[in-house]
Design a protein around this motif. Sequence first.
Motif, PDB file in Angstrom:
ATOM      1  N   PRO A 202       0.831  -1.209   0.000  1.00 14.76           N
ATOM      2  CA  PRO A 202       0.000   0.000   0.000  1.00 14.76           C
ATOM      3  C   PRO A 202       0.866   1.261   0.000  1.00 14.76           C
ATOM      4  N   ASP A 203       0.372   2.311  -0.642  1.00 12.34           N
ATOM      5  CA  ASP A 203       1.076   3.589  -0.681  1.00 12.34           C
ATOM      6  C   ASP A 203       1.159   4.165   0.730  1.00 12.34           C
ATOM      7  N   THR A 204       2.359   4.572   1.138  1.00  9.37           N
ATOM      8  CA  THR A 204       2.523   5.162   2.477  1.00  9.37           C
ATOM      9  C   THR A 204       2.164   6.646   2.492  1.00  9.37           C
ATOM     10  N   GLU A 205       1.803   7.188   1.313  1.00 14.01           N
ATOM     11  CA  GLU A 205       1.353   8.578   1.185  1.00 14.01           C
ATOM     12  C   GLU A 205       2.370   9.561   1.769  1.00 14.01           C
ATOM     13  N   GLY A 206       3.628   9.308   1.458  1.00 16.35           N
ATOM     14  CA  GLY A 206       4.690  10.212   1.871  1.00 16.35           C
ATOM     15  C   GLY A 206       5.227   9.978   3.267  1.00 16.35           C
ATOM     16  N   LYS A 207       4.604   9.115   4.030  1.00 19.34           N
ATOM     17  CA  LYS A 207       5.052   8.837   5.385  1.00 19.34           C
ATOM     18  C   LYS A 207       6.077   7.703   5.394  1.00 19.34           C
ATOM     19  N   THR A 208       6.907   7.680   6.412  1.00 21.27           N
ATOM     20  CA  THR A 208       7.840   6.574   6.616  1.00 21.27           C
ATOM     21  C   THR A 208       7.235   5.610   7.634  1.00 21.27           C
ATOM     22  N   VAL A 209       7.123   4.348   7.257  1.00 21.98           N
ATOM     23  CA  VAL A 209       6.521   3.330   8.109  1.00 21.98           C
ATOM     24  C   VAL A 209       7.552   2.227   8.358  1.00 21.98           C
ATOM     25  N   LYS A 210       7.199   1.312   9.227  1.00 21.37           N
ATOM     26  CA  LYS A 210       8.058   0.157   9.491  1.00 21.37           C
ATOM     27  C   LYS A 210       7.658  -0.992   8.569  1.00 21.37           C
ATOM     28  N   LEU A 211       8.611  -1.433   7.771  1.00 21.91           N
ATOM     29  CA  LEU A 211       8.436  -2.604   6.928  1.00 21.91           C
ATOM     30  C   LEU A 211       8.999  -3.803   7.676  1.00 21.91           C
ATOM     31  N   THR A 212       8.187  -4.827   7.862  1.00 16.85           N
ATOM     32  CA  THR A 212       8.615  -6.018   8.592  1.00 16.85           C
ATOM     33  C   THR A 212       8.955  -7.136   7.619  1.00 16.85           C
ATOM     34  N   LEU A 213      10.171  -7.635   7.713  1.00 16.03           N
ATOM     35  CA  LEU A 213      10.608  -8.778   6.917  1.00 16.03           C
ATOM     36  C   LEU A 213      10.675 -10.006   7.809  1.00 16.03           C
ATOM     37  N   LYS A 214      10.082 -11.095   7.354  1.00 16.79           N
ATOM     38  CA  LYS A 214      10.131 -12.359   8.080  1.00 16.79           C
ATOM     39  C   LYS A 214      10.864 -13.388   7.221  1.00 16.79           C
ATOM     40  N   TRP A 215      11.608 -14.287   7.872  1.00 18.21           N
ATOM     41  CA  TRP A 215      12.281 -15.355   7.147  1.00 18.21           C
ATOM     42  C   TRP A 215      12.576 -16.507   8.083  1.00 18.21           C
ATOM     43  N   LYS A 216      12.842 -17.664   7.495  1.00 19.39           N
ATOM     44  CA  LYS A 216      13.248 -18.840   8.255  1.00 19.39           C
ATOM     45  C   LYS A 216      14.758 -18.904   8.249  1.00 19.39           C
ATOM     46  N   SER A 217      15.362 -18.818   9.440  1.00 18.66           N
ATOM     47  CA  SER A 217      16.813 -18.878   9.555  1.00 18.66           C
ATOM     48  C   SER A 217      17.236 -20.289   9.967  1.00 18.66           C
ATOM     49  N   PHE A 218      18.544 -20.490  10.084  1.00 16.54           N
ATOM     50  CA  PHE A 218      19.059 -21.795  10.505  1.00 16.54           C
ATOM     51  C   PHE A 218      18.803 -22.052  11.989  1.00 16.54           C
ATOM     52  N   SER A 219      18.384 -21.022  12.727  1.00 13.90           N
ATOM     53  CA  SER A 219      18.078 -21.188  14.151  1.00 13.90           C
ATOM     54  C   SER A 219      16.614 -20.889  14.470  1.00 13.90           C
ATOM     55  N   GLY A 220      15.775 -20.854  13.441  1.00 13.76           N
ATOM     56  CA  GLY A 220      14.358 -20.626  13.671  1.00 13.76           C
ATOM     57  C   GLY A 220      13.843 -19.394  12.944  1.00 13.76           C
ATOM     58  N   ASP A 221      12.576 -19.087  13.165  1.00 15.49           N
ATOM     59  CA  ASP A 221      11.942 -17.947  12.507  1.00 15.49           C
ATOM     60  C   ASP A 221      12.492 -16.635  13.060  1.00 15.49           C
ATOM     61  N   LYS A 222      12.748 -15.687  12.150  1.00 15.52           N
ATOM     62  CA  LYS A 222      13.255 -14.374  12.543  1.00 15.52           C
ATOM     63  C   LYS A 222      12.504 -13.279  11.804  1.00 15.52           C
ATOM     64  N   SER A 223      12.676 -12.055  12.292  1.00 16.43           N
ATOM     65  CA  SER A 223      12.092 -10.899  11.608  1.00 16.43           C
ATOM     66  C   SER A 223      12.985  -9.692  11.817  1.00 16.43           C
ATOM     67  N   ALA A 224      12.846  -8.721  10.938  1.00 16.99           N
ATOM     68  CA  ALA A 224      13.595  -7.469  11.040  1.00 16.99           C
ATOM     69  C   ALA A 224      12.712  -6.339  10.544  1.00 16.99           C
ATOM     70  N   GLU A 225      12.986  -5.131  10.996  1.00 12.43           N
ATOM     71  CA  GLU A 225      12.230  -3.961  10.576  1.00 12.43           C
ATOM     72  C   GLU A 225      13.123  -3.006   9.793  1.00 12.43           C
ATOM     73  N   PHE A 226      12.537  -2.409   8.762  1.00 16.37           N
ATOM     74  CA  PHE A 226      13.204  -1.416   7.940  1.00 16.37           C
ATOM     75  C   PHE A 226      12.329  -0.170   7.881  1.00 16.37           C
ATOM     76  N   ASP A 227      12.960   0.995   7.797  1.00 12.71           N
ATOM     77  CA  ASP A 227      12.212   2.209   7.511  1.00 12.71           C
ATOM     78  C   ASP A 227      11.868   2.208   6.024  1.00 12.71           C
ATOM     79  N   TYR A 228      10.582   2.437   5.717  1.00 15.89           N
ATOM     80  CA  TYR A 228      10.122   2.321   4.330  1.00 15.89           C
ATOM     81  C   TYR A 228       9.167   3.449   3.990  1.00 15.89           C
ATOM     82  N   CYS A 229       9.378   4.038   2.823  1.00 15.72           N
ATOM     83  CA  CYS A 229       8.475   5.041   2.277  1.00 15.72           C
ATOM     84  C   CYS A 229       8.253   4.693   0.809  1.00 15.72           C
ATOM     85  N   THR A 230       6.995   4.780   0.360  1.00 21.08           N
ATOM     86  CA  THR A 230       6.704   4.474  -1.035  1.00 21.08           C
ATOM     87  C   THR A 230       7.560   5.329  -1.957  1.00 21.08           C
ATOM     88  N   ARG A 231       8.027   4.734  -3.008  1.00 15.87           N
ATOM     89  CA  ARG A 231       8.920   5.379  -3.960  1.00 15.87           C
ATOM     90  C   ARG A 231       8.352   6.683  -4.499  1.00 15.87           C
TER      91      ARG A 231
END
Length: 251
Positions: A202-231
């Motif tokens: 979804p368009d962030t409408e100029g705002k910076t939001v937290k983008l959450t990335l999830k993945w399966k690692s070698f030690s279990g499920d993990k997640s990370a947050e990135f600052d994200y604004c629509t291009r």
Amino acid sequence: MKTHFPFCKGFIMAAALTSIMGLSSCLDDDDENYYNINYPNALVTVKSDANDSFFLQLDDSTTLLPVNLASSPFGDKEVRALANIEEVDEPSGAYTKAVHINWIDSILTKPIATDLGEENDQTYGTDPVEIVKDWVTIAEDGYLTLRFRTVWGAGSQPHFVNLLLGNNPDNPYEVEFRHNAYGDTYGESGDALVAFKLDGLPDTEGKTVKLTLKWKSFSGDKSAEFDYCTRKSLAPQNSAITSVRSNYKLK
């Protein structure tokens, strides 16, 4: 485990990604010159404007005009790329800066994958990776670029990497990294790069939001947050996406 990856910009001298870039492991006598020229100092998006002029997007607000290349080495495709560039004192026109490109090497660049529901695991895989906290692991210019680490064996079939929407009703800015090694799970660990275009969010409408990335690692499920604004549309874009070369077999 939840990790925070800070938003990082600018010309930062990277650690060597020799497995990705195929750079020589032997240094010249002039070590300083070797590092200055042979190692990447910029992560960019390669674009063209409405007049088919070739330019680079450095971050969400900085555009670069290459003065020593008349056209993109990747044709009309928009890709993320590692580059070694130097700012030069020449007119940049409508762009922020003029630069000389010493070299540029494309990164596997993909759209968000189609959600296949119950077939996601079979198609996109559940093989583990580690997301490497690095200057090239970043959300900017409408892309999520990731340096990831996994096991690479002697398998002939390329590993399949994708980004899926998280389908979290409480967080529309949640995505999931998927890796299908096709059984190629024994060997040495190594790093690779991939970039995903985030125009399915979804368009962030100029705002910076937290983008959450999830993945399966070698030690279990993990997640990370990135600052994200629509291009932001700094110049007319060519929206073509292509999958490009990597020394490791990826698709």
